[in-house]
Design a protein around this motif. Structure first.
Motif, short mmCIF file in Angstrom:
data_model
loop_
_atom_site.label_atom_id
_atom_site.label_comp_id
_atom_site.label_asym_id
_atom_site.label_seq_id
_atom_site.Cartn_x
_atom_site.Cartn_y
_atom_site.Cartn_z
N PHE A 1 0.83 -1.21 0.00
CA PHE A 1 0.00 0.00 0.00
C PHE A 1 0.86 1.26 0.00
O PHE A 1 0.70 2.15 -0.82
N SER A 2 1.80 1.33 0.94
CA SER A 2 2.57 2.58 1.08
C SER A 2 3.47 2.80 -0.12
O SER A 2 3.74 3.94 -0.49
N CYS A 3 3.95 1.73 -0.73
CA CYS A 3 4.82 1.89 -1.90
C CYS A 3 4.05 2.54 -3.04
O CYS A 3 4.49 3.55 -3.60
N LEU B 1 11.92 -17.48 -0.20
CA LEU B 1 11.26 -16.18 -0.36
C LEU B 1 12.24 -15.05 -0.05
O LEU B 1 12.26 -14.03 -0.76
N GLY B 2 13.06 -15.24 0.98
CA GLY B 2 14.07 -14.23 1.31
C GLY B 2 15.06 -14.04 0.17
O GLY B 2 15.39 -12.91 -0.21
N SER B 3 15.54 -15.15 -0.39
CA SER B 3 16.49 -15.06 -1.50
C SER B 3 15.88 -14.37 -2.70
O SER B 3 16.45 -13.45 -3.28
N LEU B 4 14.70 -14.83 -3.05
CA LEU B 4 14.05 -14.33 -4.25
C LEU B 4 13.75 -12.83 -4.13
O LEU B 4 13.96 -12.06 -5.08
N SER B 5 13.29 -12.41 -2.96
CA SER B 5 12.95 -11.00 -2.84
C SER B 5 14.21 -10.12 -2.88
O SER B 5 14.16 -9.01 -3.39
N ALA B 6 15.34 -10.64 -2.38
CA ALA B 6 16.57 -9.87 -2.50
C ALA B 6 16.98 -9.73 -3.96
O ALA B 6 17.40 -8.65 -4.41
N VAL B 7 16.85 -10.82 -4.73
CA VAL B 7 17.18 -10.75 -6.16
C VAL B 7 16.29 -9.73 -6.85
O VAL B 7 16.77 -8.87 -7.61
N VAL B 8 15.00 -9.82 -6.58
CA VAL B 8 14.05 -8.89 -7.21
C VAL B 8 14.37 -7.45 -6.85
O VAL B 8 14.34 -6.55 -7.69
N VAL C 1 17.32 -6.12 -5.91
CA VAL C 1 18.55 -5.64 -6.55
C VAL C 1 18.33 -5.43 -8.03
O VAL C 1 18.77 -4.41 -8.61
N LEU C 2 17.62 -6.36 -8.67
CA LEU C 2 17.31 -6.17 -10.09
C LEU C 2 16.48 -4.91 -10.31
O LEU C 2 16.67 -4.18 -11.28
N GLY C 3 15.56 -4.67 -9.40
CA GLY C 3 14.74 -3.46 -9.50
C GLY C 3 15.59 -2.20 -9.49
O GLY C 3 15.39 -1.30 -10.31
N PHE C 4 16.56 -2.14 -8.55
CA PHE C 4 17.43 -0.97 -8.51
C PHE C 4 18.23 -0.82 -9.80
O PHE C 4 18.41 0.27 -10.30
N ARG C 5 18.71 -1.95 -10.32
CA ARG C 5 19.61 -1.90 -11.46
C ARG C 5 18.86 -1.56 -12.75
O ARG C 5 19.38 -0.77 -13.56
N PHE C 6 17.68 -2.15 -12.94
CA PHE C 6 17.01 -2.00 -14.23
C PHE C 6 15.67 -1.26 -14.17
O PHE C 6 15.41 -0.41 -14.99
N LEU C 7 14.84 -1.59 -13.18
CA LEU C 7 13.47 -1.07 -13.23
C LEU C 7 13.39 0.42 -12.88
O LEU C 7 12.70 1.19 -13.56
N THR C 8 14.12 0.84 -11.82
CA THR C 8 14.05 2.24 -11.42
C THR C 8 14.49 3.18 -12.54
O THR C 8 13.78 4.15 -12.85
N PRO C 9 15.65 2.93 -13.19
CA PRO C 9 15.99 3.81 -14.32
C PRO C 9 14.95 3.77 -15.43
O PRO C 9 14.64 4.80 -16.04
N HIS D 1 10.00 1.35 -4.44
CA HIS D 1 9.36 0.31 -5.25
C HIS D 1 10.15 -0.99 -5.20
O HIS D 1 9.58 -2.08 -5.23
N ASN D 2 11.46 -0.87 -5.10
CA ASN D 2 12.31 -2.07 -5.06
C ASN D 2 12.30 -2.74 -3.69
O ASN D 2 12.38 -3.96 -3.60
N LEU D 3 12.23 -1.94 -2.63
CA LEU D 3 12.29 -2.54 -1.29
C LEU D 3 10.91 -2.92 -0.77
O LEU D 3 10.77 -3.90 -0.06
N HIS D 4 9.90 -2.14 -1.11
CA HIS D 4 8.58 -2.42 -0.54
C HIS D 4 7.59 -2.94 -1.58
O HIS D 4 6.77 -3.79 -1.28
N GLY D 5 7.66 -2.42 -2.81
CA GLY D 5 6.69 -2.81 -3.82
C GLY D 5 6.93 -4.23 -4.32
O GLY D 5 6.09 -5.12 -4.14
N LEU D 6 8.08 -4.44 -4.96
CA LEU D 6 8.34 -5.75 -5.57
C LEU D 6 8.37 -6.87 -4.54
O LEU D 6 7.67 -7.88 -4.72
#
Lengths: 428, 428, 428
Positions: free
Chosen positions: A182-184, A304-311, A313-321, A336-341
């Protein structure tokens, strides 16, 4: 009696806060009371047990929000006071505001609201949404804009949480869907509506320094340590709470390691990015909340912990730009990378986990849809000129809001008198 | 065997501490023992419950005093080591000294003193008075002077506390009158007697830098988070303790918001002063202590928190400069604003609250009068030349007490060899 | 497909971690499960009690290891990210690895390992050994070398702990012998085998700055506050745990004061060394662990705390330089002074205390002998060229492992591109 345009917004902050505090005092005087003193010995021991079991969790969460999150936000090197103080102020304001609204909505008995630690805790959870959403526009919004945002977001969160948890029956002890998702999207909606189609250029004061990044990493570590308390505090005591603690610990440890793997693989020379560590290590905590107390096998928490960390980091690298370029969507802290994805990932995991798939999915949809829409509307309201949005040159700059002493240590501190003068010109 | 004048005071600190530690060992060997192992199962569960209920509070308070207060004092940019270390050392010395004195006075059974966690906690409360009083002369007093001050203050505090609580029957779970007001006026008395009529000029090393102010703000936030533990730890478990926690939380949150209002209104351009935030946010915790466990309505806690923050900020803005000019009263950390004024406010509130007005008022009067007199006498004693009061040029300077490495980062670090030489000249 | 020599070691870290995490997921999927849900109400209350009594201690220990120890290691001014992150990463990896090994060894029931908070706590204790040993080679070893070291040390610790505690029946609740002494001599063995006879010259990046030393001191204070939780968590609840808390508090307070005495006496001008304070204040906690829950008189805890602080400070002043010169033994953080000497002192005290002298002495001998031998062998393995030992010029330098932003604040930041190029030349 004409107030000059430069003075007016300055006075808006104490005016807003003063009125708010006065109204709160009136409301407390009229309606809020403590529980009756418990008459029987059995009652006493129950109250004691409840206070003793909740209070340490409550303190842990206060440390997370006031110290941990505050430090995490100090990665902007010239905006440390503002980050710490605005975070602190918004927590207090939002908590009081949520206390009032929740009291009016839920806890009215015979014209009185009985205050206890549990109600304060529920209000603190509501306040967390504001602290997360602020991450999207940190440094580019004035305190008044942030306060208006908090004022709007708390009732919207309460409504959204009521729909998701009460109407749809979604299970979410750790607030993955109700708080993080919600907050994201609320924060992203605000950012979009506030900055519209103008792409925010890289600001010279936006780049972290080594020491500001280091303080931010210390904030991450504090959040990482106490996160299990946040997820477990509202669980049913006993097995469910024990399981929530263990699942959160497993998800956090998997996130920490996987973040190093992902960050190292994404950079050409294998070096780690401080930003990835600061956020990715916590992604598992976001995702695990919605399934933490369910009877999932331990391996699911790890995965779930592993997967969310991958998501993340990928979000920071590719999605945010990408979002910044294509949608001109500005997300300062990468919420969006820490709370949304990770939140969506956790929501998806909960769909699998509980098999009451439709309601969980509907809850997720409500959180995303309603928050985004509400955020867009709130962000539009923040464009009101009287809210004193800081001029571009003075974004990310403590000196706009704090009396900064002469800094012997930073010879490049030129953001003083003449910048202030220029700022006034820009505002006029 | 003649000791040169420059070496002599340097050796005084380890001599004092070594003798103290030796005497303490002897005292412990002769008199201190643990409780008998509890024979019955019921006893065991009682001990366990007591330890489990006190220990988390105790740890919270240790964090407040060692980390939170230590960081709060690091606002002097070149005095960070000294602030952290002197605070830490004084806490330990004062606690041991209070343990000895309280053992002798209260807990002697059959020639033995039974040590438990509760007695350590009581000693820690006594030590807090020293840590507060030091704030008045921080940076301008040598470690030996501070140790003599601690040695005097602990027995005076115990006597004052005995008069106020035992003789006058004053209720004060959070130490508002017995700790905060006492230590404030004791510290001011020491300052007055130590510096006499000489107004202290603004020292070039006295001005905070951005980063030292930021560390200090982090210290404030840590104190703010854990303050409820300090107020509630000595309450009757059950309703009273629960109420004390809630009242303290309400007072702290009101202080935080009101401090922003007050600081913003007092500055012409509406900016916030870091010093106001560092102190005002905590003023509510000082004031609430004396009424925290009483059956006051929640609105009273909110109002008291707001009012004490206003008083604290006003004190920094107007009263401290006035006292410095008119009474040549030097108060380095502004303890009068954070501990004195809110303490008196809390004391006044308790008069209204309990209706046994005479005794509460008398207790407040004892705290102010006795502490001020005792402080003046102690401060006079600190003027003894052998206590190595630092020369003016080396006030606020770690290099007088710490081996500081060459600082690549601060090119202006000229406070080294030649200053030391000059200091010796001044001393001779 | 030929990987260039410069890229290969960079990829080794994510490869190692990725494979480890994958194997862990598989292992968890096959073998790890939670306890059955407890059916009866009585069981529930037991589980609740156990979780409630262990969880706060567990959180305290997490704060110590992640935040406190992490900050303590940031005294190297250009190696802050690496110190914090490597400490964090090694804790997580070592904990998971210990969980797997302990599950295989001890907790197999019907092909399943039942996970609970107590088992995580035991694994965390195992991980502490790695975090201590790393101190001997901090800054001069690559992350891959550290991971190999962790992989070797955990099973060796478990074996050593089994011999000492299970076979020899040594009592050691606080891990003085099993953790501190073992990890110290293991670390020194690794250091000796890794660097062989080459004396390590003083590196220009090795010298702390004021601000890095100050952060490190904050880390010490956090460790100091929470140390009693570490010592007491595994004690029998009741009298023994209460006594362990009190003994540890007494030893820590004596250490704090005696460190100031010893450091002040050792320096010619009576100034304090930050390094002494950072370590000596904690020495009492190391030494007291082995006797903390025994029925020793309080004076013994005080004396042990004082003595271990003296030994620690003397070690820094005389023994470390001697070992470096005579044995070419490199000990970056002085773990021999903080963990080795006080550990032996505590072990010797426990011999006196329990009168089952032979077994305690044998346990101490096993810890020293086995750990030293194992460390030497592990250190030899770390010399494998593929583990990417950092070239001399880039030791103690974050920029080798982290994307460091342009540092406006440190004009002397020349450790960038050309150094990297030189580093590659050195490696080839």
């Amino acid at each position: 009696m004409a107030v000059s345009p430069s003075t007016y917004p300055r006075r808006l902050l104490p005016l807003f806060l003063g009125l708010f505090q006065g109204a709160l005092l009136l409301f407390f005087a009229l309606f809020i009371t403590y529980d009756e003193p418990s008459a029987q010995a059995e009652d006493t021991s129950l109250v004691v047990n409840q206070a003793y079991s909740t209070f340490p969790f409550f303190q842990d969460i206060q440390v997370m929000l006031v110290v941990g999150l505050g430090l995490l936000l100090t990665f902007l090197p010239r905006y440390g006071f503002s980050a710490l103080t605005h975070n602190f102020l918004l927590l207090n304001i939002s908590m009081q505001w949520a206390l009032v609204l929740q009291g009016l909505l839920h806890h009215f008995h015979h014209g009185q609201i009985h205050l206890d630690l549990h109600k304060l805790l529920i209000s603190e959870f509501a306040a967390v949404t504001v602290l997360i959403s602020v991450g999207a526009i940190l440094g580019r919004a004035s305190p008044c804009q942030l306060l208006v945002m908090a004022t709007c977001e708390i009732p919207l969160y309460l409504a959204s949480e009521w729909v998701i948890v009460t109407c749809l029956g979604v299970l979410d002890v750790g607030g993955t869907i109700t708080i993080h998702v919600f907050s994201c999207y609320f924060g992203l909606g605000v950012s979009k509506a506030l900055f519209r189609a103008t792409q925010q250029p890289l600001h010279p004061k936006e780049t972290p320094t080594t020491s500001s990044d280091l303080m931010s990493l210390v904030g991450t570590l504090i959040l990482w340590v106490f996160w299990p308390s946040f997820v477990a505090v509202l669980c049913q005591p006993g097995d469910a709470q024990h399981r929530a603690i263990l699942n959160t610990l497993l998800a956090m440890t998997a996130s920490a390691i996987t973040t190093v793997v992902a960050s190292s693989l994404l950079e050409r020379d294998g070096k780690l990015s401080p930003g990835h560590l600061q956020n990715g290590s916590l992604a598992g905590g976001v995702a695990i909340g919605v399934v933490a107390d369910m009877a999932v096998p331990p391996v699911a928490a790890l995965a779930l912990g592993s997967l969310s960390a991958v998501v993340c980091v990928l979000g920071f690298r590719f999605l945010t730009p990408l979002l910044a370029r294509k949608l001109t969507l500005h997300d300062q802290c990468g919420i969006h990378n820490l709370h949304g994805l990770p939140g969506i990932l956790g929501g998806a995991a909960s769909v699998v986990a509980v098999l009451v798939a439709l309601c969980q999915a509907a809850g997720l949809a409500v959180a995303i849809g309603a928050s985004l829409l509400a955020g867009l509307l709130t962000g539009s309201a923040l464009r009101l000129p009287c809210l004193a949005r800081p001029p571009e040159r003075l974004c990310f700059d403590d000196s706009l809001y704090f009396k900064i002493h002469e800094q012997a240590e930073s010879p490049g501190a030129d953001s003083s008198a003449e910048e202030g003068a220029l700022a006034l010109q820009e505002q006029v």
